[in-house]
Scaffold this motif. Structure first.
Motif, PDB file in Angstrom:
ATOM      1  N   LEU A 294      10.259  37.017 -75.621  1.00 26.56           N
ATOM      2  CA  LEU A 294      10.891  35.717 -75.362  1.00 26.56           C
ATOM      3  C   LEU A 294      10.091  34.922 -74.340  1.00 26.56           C
ATOM      4  O   LEU A 294       9.536  35.478 -73.399  1.00 26.56           O
ATOM      5  N   ALA A 295      10.079  33.598 -74.524  1.00 22.16           N
ATOM      6  CA  ALA A 295       9.283  32.752 -73.636  1.00 22.16           C
ATOM      7  C   ALA A 295      10.094  31.572 -73.102  1.00 22.16           C
ATOM      8  O   ALA A 295       9.526  30.568 -72.696  1.00 22.16           O
ATOM      9  N   HIS A 296      11.420  31.670 -73.100  1.00 17.67           N
ATOM     10  CA  HIS A 296      12.251  30.572 -72.607  1.00 17.67           C
ATOM     11  C   HIS A 296      12.724  30.847 -71.173  1.00 17.67           C
ATOM     12  O   HIS A 296      12.298  31.825 -70.550  1.00 17.67           O
ATOM     13  N   THR A 297      13.613  30.004 -70.664  1.00 19.26           N
ATOM     14  CA  THR A 297      14.027  30.079 -69.257  1.00 19.26           C
ATOM     15  C   THR A 297      15.316  30.862 -69.038  1.00 19.26           C
ATOM     16  O   THR A 297      15.777  30.959 -67.900  1.00 19.26           O
ATOM     17  N   LEU A 298      15.892  31.409 -70.095  1.00 20.64           N
ATOM     18  CA  LEU A 298      17.119  32.189 -69.939  1.00 20.64           C
ATOM     19  C   LEU A 298      16.787  33.546 -69.327  1.00 20.64           C
ATOM     20  O   LEU A 298      16.047  34.339 -69.915  1.00 20.64           O
ATOM     21  N   ALA A 299      17.334  33.817 -68.139  1.00 19.29           N
ATOM     22  CA  ALA A 299      17.013  35.047 -67.412  1.00 19.29           C
ATOM     23  C   ALA A 299      18.003  36.169 -67.681  1.00 19.29           C
ATOM     24  O   ALA A 299      17.636  37.340 -67.655  1.00 19.29           O
ATOM     25  N   SER A 300      19.259  35.810 -67.937  1.00 20.04           N
ATOM     26  CA  SER A 300      20.290  36.840 -68.082  1.00 20.04           C
ATOM     27  C   SER A 300      21.470  36.279 -68.856  1.00 20.04           C
ATOM     28  O   SER A 300      21.824  35.106 -68.720  1.00 20.04           O
ATOM     29  N   VAL A 301      22.074  37.146 -69.668  1.00 11.15           N
ATOM     30  CA  VAL A 301      23.285  36.794 -70.414  1.00 11.15           C
ATOM     31  C   VAL A 301      24.290  37.919 -70.246  1.00 11.15           C
ATOM     32  O   VAL A 301      23.950  39.091 -70.444  1.00 11.15           O
TER      33      VAL A 301
ATOM     34  N   VAL B  77      30.945  33.986 -72.243  1.00  9.53           N
ATOM     35  CA  VAL B  77      29.553  34.274 -71.885  1.00  9.53           C
ATOM     36  C   VAL B  77      29.172  33.599 -70.575  1.00  9.53           C
ATOM     37  O   VAL B  77      29.558  32.459 -70.312  1.00  9.53           O
ATOM     38  N   LEU B  78      28.408  34.319 -69.774  1.00 10.72           N
ATOM     39  CA  LEU B  78      27.785  33.777 -68.560  1.00 10.72           C
ATOM     40  C   LEU B  78      26.278  33.736 -68.788  1.00 10.72           C
ATOM     41  O   LEU B  78      25.648  34.765 -69.011  1.00 10.72           O
ATOM     42  N   PHE B  79      25.689  32.532 -68.746  1.00 10.42           N
ATOM     43  CA  PHE B  79      24.247  32.345 -68.859  1.00 10.42           C
ATOM     44  C   PHE B  79      23.678  32.078 -67.467  1.00 10.42           C
ATOM     45  O   PHE B  79      24.198  31.233 -66.731  1.00 10.42           O
ATOM     46  N   LEU B  80      22.619  32.792 -67.112  1.00 10.62           N
ATOM     47  CA  LEU B  80      21.890  32.523 -65.876  1.00 10.62           C
ATOM     48  C   LEU B  80      20.499  32.048 -66.274  1.00 10.62           C
ATOM     49  O   LEU B  80      19.715  32.790 -66.858  1.00 10.62           O
ATOM     50  N   ILE B  81      20.213  30.779 -65.964  1.00 12.94           N
ATOM     51  CA  ILE B  81      19.007  30.106 -66.454  1.00 12.94           C
ATOM     52  C   ILE B  81      18.113  29.749 -65.271  1.00 12.94           C
ATOM     53  O   ILE B  81      18.592  29.240 -64.251  1.00 12.94           O
ATOM     54  N   ARG B  82      16.838  30.030 -65.412  1.00  8.51           N
ATOM     55  CA  ARG B  82      15.894  29.689 -64.349  1.00  8.51           C
ATOM     56  C   ARG B  82      15.694  28.172 -64.298  1.00  8.51           C
ATOM     57  O   ARG B  82      15.310  27.551 -65.290  1.00  8.51           O
ATOM     58  N   GLY B  83      15.959  27.597 -63.119  1.00  6.81           N
ATOM     59  CA  GLY B  83      15.768  26.165 -62.950  1.00  6.81           C
ATOM     60  C   GLY B  83      14.297  25.821 -62.779  1.00  6.81           C
ATOM     61  O   GLY B  83      13.453  26.684 -62.541  1.00  6.81           O
ATOM     62  N   LYS B  84      13.982  24.536 -62.885  1.00  5.34           N
ATOM     63  CA  LYS B  84      12.598  24.090 -62.776  1.00  5.34           C
ATOM     64  C   LYS B  84      12.008  24.395 -61.406  1.00  5.34           C
ATOM     65  O   LYS B  84      10.810  24.666 -61.271  1.00  5.34           O
ATOM     66  N   ASP B  85      12.843  24.335 -60.374  1.00  2.08           N
ATOM     67  CA  ASP B  85      12.351  24.534 -59.010  1.00  2.08           C
ATOM     68  C   ASP B  85      12.606  25.935 -58.478  1.00  2.08           C
ATOM     69  O   ASP B  85      12.424  26.193 -57.294  1.00  2.08           O
ATOM     70  N   GLY B  86      13.072  26.847 -59.345  1.00  2.00           N
ATOM     71  CA  GLY B  86      13.243  28.230 -58.914  1.00  2.00           C
ATOM     72  C   GLY B  86      14.670  28.739 -58.916  1.00  2.00           C
ATOM     73  O   GLY B  86      14.923  29.841 -59.411  1.00  2.00           O
TER      74      GLY B  86
END
Length: 342
Positions: free
Chosen positions: A276-283, A319-328
């Motif tokens: 995977l190459a997207h910004t989703l870090a955890s589900v 569902v809980l999505f934890l997504i990496r933001g642009k600034d960290g």
């Protein structure tokens, strides 16, 4: 004996009887059974019927059932049912246990519902990228190797029947990997064992996948921590209260490798054959059964932060999505998540 002495004796006896009565009303202390299975650890917590309950026999039965599931579904055991099916030739029905057929059937249903995002035939690609039992030095496979492996991948190349239970493959190179659903299934089977024994208040966990039954004797739910998606660290993102529910989490922050300045997650997109190459870090997914929670968490990781969120809403999943933001910083997004205002 003087009247004062008699009065003191009555008070002393009364206090002793009160303490004894209170002691009898105290609920039995929680018991924890733990061990290793499926390449990870398991933990079973429950409240016994009495304080003198001996958990030895129960642990033996838990271990026996987990060994049986491993012997059915492991790709790390050369003579497991699944390994023997993976080594078999295409064309004929391969007899398997009812349990293995049920798990493959559920996997195929989730594959259908998610338009192929969850695919247990991705095993050759998992091995190619160094995340399966066929370990090799960490390196990026060539485009030619990826294309060759993709030729053996596809849910349409795998058939299952439940009566009599059997699997069939249409290509010799088909290789099924149930690592994204088998731990959750194992949790369900141990939960069912506890319910058979009339243990209604329990928490079962295998490798981070959890199912809780009932509440604690004081009425409190089981409290389960969800980790922050930080590589190399252990800290709590939030606490979830569980009762009659399962919880599974999938992420890219624990199992990965780095090569040529890039980080490659262990979760493979079955359509591209690449990590995977997207910004989703955890589900994290809440569901009635843990096998579904386990598989759905991986499904949503593959779908990514936007498509995954939309699909979760359509399927009415918690569902809980934890997504990496642009600034960290990690951005929190939820669908029907408890206490989230959804």
């Amino acid at each position: 004996m003087t009247s004062a002495a008699k009065r003191n004796l009555k008070l002393t006896l009364g206090a002793a009887l009160l303490l004894l009565a209170v002691g009898c009303l105290q609920p039995p202390a929680q018991i924890e059974i733990s061990g290793r299975t499926m390449g990870t650890t398991y933990s079973v917590k429950f409240f016994p019927p009495t304080n003198d309950f001996d958990p030895t026999g129960l642990q033996q039965e838990i271990d026996r059932r987990l060994v049986e599931i491993n012997q059915q579904m492991s790709t790390y055991i050369p003579d497991s049912e699944l390994s023997r099916f993976n080594q078999s030739k295409a064309g004929d029905w391969f007899p398997v246990s009812t349990e293995l057929a049920e798990v493959v059937s559920l996997a195929k249903q989730i594959n259908h519902d998610s338009d192929g995002a969850f695919d247990v035939t991705v095993g050759p690609m998992v091995n190619l990228w160094n995340f399966g039992p066929d370990h090799h030095p960490e390196k990026i496979p060539s485009d030619e190797a990826i294309a060759a492996a993709l030729a053996n991948i596809g849910d349409d190349k795998l058939e299952v029947r439940l009566d009599p239970p059997a699997l069939k493959k249409s290509v010799d190179g088909l290789y099924v990997d149930l690592s994204a659903i088998a731990k959750g299934y194992g949790v369900d089977k141990i939960a069912e064992l506890l319910l058979e024994l009339n243990r209604r208040s329990f928490m079962v966990e295998i490798g981070g996948e959890v199912r809780a039954g009932g509440t604690k004797p004081n009425g409190a739910p089981w409290r389960i921590a969800i980790e922050k998606p930080i590589p190399g660290a252990r800290s709590i993102q939030e606490i979830v209260e569980l009762s009659q529910l399962s919880l599974a989490t999938s992420g890219d922050y624990r199992k990965f490798f780095e090569a040529n300045g890039q980080t490659f997650s262990h979760t493979i997109d079955p359509k591209t054959g690449k990590p995977l190459a997207h910004t989703l870090a955890s589900v994290s997914v809440l569901h009635a059964d843990c096998a579904s929670s386990d598989a759905l968490a991986t499904t949503l990781m593959v779908l990514g932060p936007d498509q995954g969120y939309n699909w979760a809403e359509e399927q009415e999943l918690a569902v809980l999505f934890l997504i990496r933001g642009k600034d960290g910083p990690v951005v929190r997004r939820t669908s029907l998540w408890p206490n989230s205002g959804d």
